[in-house]
Design a protein around this motif. Structure first.
Motif, PDB file in Angstrom:
ATOM      1  N   UNK A 291      -4.132 -12.346   7.262  1.00 32.44           N
ATOM      2  CA  UNK A 291      -3.976 -11.951   8.663  1.00 32.44           C
ATOM      3  C   UNK A 291      -2.892 -10.888   8.808  1.00 32.44           C
ATOM      4  N   UNK A 292      -1.847 -10.972   7.989  1.00 31.88           N
ATOM      5  CA  UNK A 292      -0.780  -9.972   8.081  1.00 31.88           C
ATOM      6  C   UNK A 292      -1.255  -8.582   7.665  1.00 31.88           C
ATOM      7  N   UNK A 293      -2.382  -8.497   6.953  1.00 31.00           N
ATOM      8  CA  UNK A 293      -2.925  -7.198   6.532  1.00 31.00           C
ATOM      9  C   UNK A 293      -3.754  -6.513   7.614  1.00 31.00           C
ATOM     10  N   UNK A 294      -4.208  -7.259   8.599  1.00 30.05           N
ATOM     11  CA  UNK A 294      -5.213  -6.740   9.525  1.00 30.05           C
ATOM     12  C   UNK A 294      -4.773  -5.536  10.345  1.00 30.05           C
ATOM     13  N   UNK A 295      -3.490  -5.377  10.579  1.00 27.63           N
ATOM     14  CA  UNK A 295      -3.031  -4.218  11.350  1.00 27.63           C
ATOM     15  C   UNK A 295      -2.567  -3.065  10.452  1.00 27.63           C
ATOM     16  N   UNK A 296      -2.841  -3.157   9.165  1.00 20.76           N
ATOM     17  CA  UNK A 296      -2.360  -2.147   8.218  1.00 20.76           C
ATOM     18  C   UNK A 296      -3.308  -0.962   8.028  1.00 20.76           C
TER      19      UNK A 296
ATOM     20  N   UNK B  87      -1.423   5.534   6.102  1.00 18.07           N
ATOM     21  CA  UNK B  87       0.010   5.646   5.845  1.00 18.07           C
ATOM     22  C   UNK B  87       0.474   4.242   5.489  1.00 18.07           C
ATOM     23  N   UNK B  88       0.925   4.077   4.256  1.00 15.57           N
ATOM     24  CA  UNK B  88       1.318   2.756   3.774  1.00 15.57           C
ATOM     25  C   UNK B  88       2.845   2.671   3.751  1.00 15.57           C
ATOM     26  N   UNK B  89       3.359   1.767   4.570  1.00 18.04           N
ATOM     27  CA  UNK B  89       4.808   1.577   4.655  1.00 18.04           C
ATOM     28  C   UNK B  89       5.261   0.580   3.587  1.00 18.04           C
ATOM     29  N   UNK B  90       6.554   0.528   3.292  1.00 20.48           N
ATOM     30  CA  UNK B  90       7.055  -0.482   2.349  1.00 20.48           C
ATOM     31  C   UNK B  90       6.736  -1.906   2.817  1.00 20.48           C
ATOM     32  N   UNK B  91       6.769  -2.148   4.124  1.00 18.60           N
ATOM     33  CA  UNK B  91       6.418  -3.480   4.644  1.00 18.60           C
ATOM     34  C   UNK B  91       4.950  -3.800   4.354  1.00 18.60           C
ATOM     35  N   UNK B  92       4.079  -2.810   4.508  1.00 14.66           N
ATOM     36  CA  UNK B  92       2.660  -3.023   4.216  1.00 14.66           C
ATOM     37  C   UNK B  92       2.427  -3.248   2.724  1.00 14.66           C
ATOM     38  N   UNK B  93       3.161  -2.530   1.883  1.00 18.66           N
ATOM     39  CA  UNK B  93       3.079  -2.753   0.429  1.00 18.66           C
ATOM     40  C   UNK B  93       3.448  -4.197   0.098  1.00 18.66           C
TER      41      UNK B  93
ATOM     42  N   UNK C  46       3.216  -6.785   2.146  1.00 16.51           N
ATOM     43  CA  UNK C  46       2.148  -7.653   2.655  1.00 16.51           C
ATOM     44  C   UNK C  46       0.948  -7.662   1.721  1.00 16.51           C
ATOM     45  N   UNK C  47       0.605  -6.514   1.184  1.00 13.44           N
ATOM     46  CA  UNK C  47      -0.514  -6.421   0.232  1.00 13.44           C
ATOM     47  C   UNK C  47      -0.205  -7.237  -1.014  1.00 13.44           C
ATOM     48  N   UNK C  48       0.996  -7.071  -1.559  1.00 12.58           N
ATOM     49  CA  UNK C  48       1.374  -7.811  -2.769  1.00 12.58           C
ATOM     50  C   UNK C  48       1.408  -9.310  -2.508  1.00 12.58           C
ATOM     51  N   UNK C  49       1.937  -9.720  -1.349  1.00 11.91           N
ATOM     52  CA  UNK C  49       1.971 -11.146  -0.996  1.00 11.91           C
ATOM     53  C   UNK C  49       0.555 -11.708  -0.912  1.00 11.91           C
ATOM     54  N   UNK C  50      -0.369 -10.950  -0.313  1.00  7.67           N
ATOM     55  CA  UNK C  50      -1.763 -11.394  -0.234  1.00  7.67           C
ATOM     56  C   UNK C  50      -2.356 -11.540  -1.632  1.00  7.67           C
TER      57      UNK C  50
ATOM     58  N   UNK D  69     -12.768 -18.875   2.546  1.00  7.76           N
ATOM     59  CA  UNK D  69     -11.396 -18.403   2.385  1.00  7.76           C
ATOM     60  C   UNK D  69     -11.402 -16.907   2.067  1.00  7.76           C
ATOM     61  N   UNK D  70     -10.269 -16.249   2.325  1.00  9.72           N
ATOM     62  CA  UNK D  70     -10.171 -14.839   1.935  1.00  9.72           C
ATOM     63  C   UNK D  70     -10.402 -14.633   0.442  1.00  9.72           C
ATOM     64  N   UNK D  71      -9.943 -15.587  -0.373  1.00  3.46           N
ATOM     65  CA  UNK D  71     -10.107 -15.422  -1.819  1.00  3.46           C
ATOM     66  C   UNK D  71     -11.572 -15.499  -2.257  1.00  3.46           C
TER      67      UNK D  71
END
Length: 191
Positions: A72-77, A87-93, A95-99, A139-141
């Motif tokens: 869900x945290x990726x949906x606004x990226x 445009x990929x911000x450090x916060x989005x990076x 979030x991607x890695x956490x996912x 699930x997302x996975x």
């Protein structure tokens, strides 16, 4: 379209069986089917034929599951317009890695080992999307693994699979032949 690929169908069934985070219809969510969408006709004003929301109930505790929360945290990226540069911000990076980390820890990403797909039509961004299919309660996975498997193993953009109660076609549009542009299921029939 080819017949179902028996080897991929076996793997899809294993993914399905290992989807420990899959939601339970009636317990985790309840859908409100209100009719069937017709084919788009010239002059159709695109009005919604359903009077009630599709989801009559969703247990919000599901959004606390690690992979769901990380997804869900990726949906606004991402930009919805394919022509817009990302445009990929450090916060989005992060979030991607956490996912990816959360998905990779699940049984479904280790191939070791009521209805969850439906056809529908919906509006999005002031337009009516063509009738299509979606997985519900997986699930997302599960989707991540299935779509990656289809992308990596099939030169075609459509893979026919049979698993659980479903015969589906996985549509995987390639982007520059190295990336997934978009991927989604098409429900062929319930088995």
């Amino acid at each position: 379209m080819n017949d179902s690929d028996p080897q991929l169908s076996v793997v899809a069934q294993e993914l399905w069986d290992n989807d420990v985070n899959r939601l339970q219809p009636g317990k985790d969510y309840k859908i409100s089917l209100q009719g069937k969408a017709g084919f788009a006709q010239p002059g159709n004003d695109g009005n919604d034929g359903a009077f009630l929301p599709l989801f009559a109930f969703v247990d919000e505790n599901i959004f606390k599951k690690e992979t769901f929360h990380a997804f869900i945290s990726l949906l606004d990226n991402y930009e919805s317009d394919a022509g817009e540069p990302e445009v990929v911000t450090p916060e989005e990076e992060f979030e991607i890695q956490r996912f990816l980390d959360s998905v990779m820890k699940t049984p479904i990403m280790k191939p070791d080992g009521n209805k969850h797909i439906m056809a529908l039509q919906f509006s999005w961004k002031n337009g009516i999307k063509p009738k299509g299919s979606i997985f519900i309660g997986v699930s997302p996975e599960f989707e991540f693994a299935l779509y990656t498997l289809c992308f990596l193993t099939s030169p075609n953009e459509r893979v026919k699979l049979s698993f659980s109660l479903y015969e589906v076609e996985i549509v995987c549009h390639h982007y520059n032949q190295k990336h997934i542009g978009t991927t989604y299921p098409v429900l062929i029939k319930y088995l």
